[in-house]
Write an enzyme that holds these catalytic residues in place. Structure first.
Site, mmCIF file in Angstrom:
data_model
loop_
_atom_site.group_PDB
_atom_site.id
_atom_site.type_symbol
_atom_site.label_atom_id
_atom_site.label_comp_id
_atom_site.label_asym_id
_atom_site.label_seq_id
_atom_site.Cartn_x
_atom_site.Cartn_y
_atom_site.Cartn_z
ATOM 1 N N SER A 298 0.809 -1.214 0.000
ATOM 2 C CA SER A 298 0.000 0.000 0.000
ATOM 3 C C SER A 298 0.846 1.269 0.000
ATOM 4 O O SER A 298 2.010 1.278 0.425
ATOM 5 C CB SER A 298 -0.930 0.008 1.224
ATOM 6 O OG SER A 298 -1.882 -1.029 1.154
ATOM 7 N N GLN A 299 0.228 2.333 -0.459
ATOM 8 C CA GLN A 299 0.820 3.667 -0.431
ATOM 9 C C GLN A 299 1.285 3.989 0.993
ATOM 10 O O GLN A 299 0.576 3.710 1.955
ATOM 11 C CB GLN A 299 -0.256 4.656 -0.888
ATOM 12 C CG GLN A 299 0.098 6.121 -0.795
ATOM 13 C CD GLN A 299 -1.138 6.979 -1.015
ATOM 14 O OE1 GLN A 299 -2.279 6.490 -0.925
ATOM 15 N NE2 GLN A 299 -0.936 8.243 -1.291
#
Length: 220
Positions: free
Chosen positions: A64-65
């Protein structure tokens, strides 16, 4: 641990992608500055590891970011003695951060190849205190319940009841909930056997597959 050529990139990631967007917990910020995110991406993606976006890790999954990882971690409100359950190990990066902040981390991954790679990544980064289990994360992990915090790193149409049941009194649960394309990030807090729901904004995660999640194509 190997020599780290990305310390400046990591500091800038924390400063401009995480702190600048409102994450303030000093323990979360310190953990993100410490854990070498480039150890948790596939070869060839190391230079992209600190960019402001998710990255593919194989098997149709992503890491994920950084901001989303930081936000979800901060909202867990972890204490050093906490027992944490993670649903969806992926690369192992989120589990590594949790291990910096809590006492014990159980992480469940549906895909055995990803679980093996995550164990390798965690070992390479020198992370201890994480047990990676292969299984259906929507069923939780009863042998070590109850959990002070639970984090679901894949999207479910609703929060699986077994996970709510395995949350300790006063425990916090973070999950993306909604359709397959984009979801709402939800925080649950269990008080006197009941759960309070707190919305945290819109997100987009891969689908959570399992008995109490999605049943079709996709994966943890």
């Amino acid at each position: 641990m190997e020599t780290d050529p990305y310390s400046r990139e990591r500091e800038e990631m924390v400063e401009f992608q995480v702190r600048a967007r409102g994450v303030r917990d000093p323990r979360v910020l310190a953990a993100m500055e410490k854990i070498p995110r480039h150890f948790f991406v596939p070869k060839g993606f190391e230079r992209s590891a600190y960019e402001d976006r998710p990255l593919p890790i194989g098997e149709g999954q992503t890491i994920s970011q950084p901001y989303i990882v930081a936000l979800m971690t901060e909202q867990l409100e972890l204490a050093p003695q906490d027992r944490v359950l993670e649903i969806g190990t992926g690369s192992g990066y989120q589990a590594a951060l949790l291990a910096e902040l809590a006492g014990r981390v159980i992480s469940i991954e549906r895909l055995s190849d990803l679980a093996d790679k995550a164990r390798e990544n965690l070992a390479r980064a020198g992370v201890t205190g994480v047990t990676v289990v292969v299984g259906d994360g929507t069923q939780g992990y009863p042998p070590e319940a109850p959990y002070d915090a639970i984090i679901i790193t894949a999207a479910s149409p609703s929060i699986p009841q077994p996970l709510i049941d395995q949350l300790a009194e006063g425990g916090r649960l973070i999950a993306p909930v909604g359709p397959r394309d984009c979801q709402d990030l939800i925080k649950l807090v269990k008080r006197e056997g009941r759960v309070e729901e707190i919305p945290l904004g819109g997100v987009c995660f891969v689908p959570l597959i399992g008995q109490f999640g999605w049943r079709g194509e996709g994966s943890l």
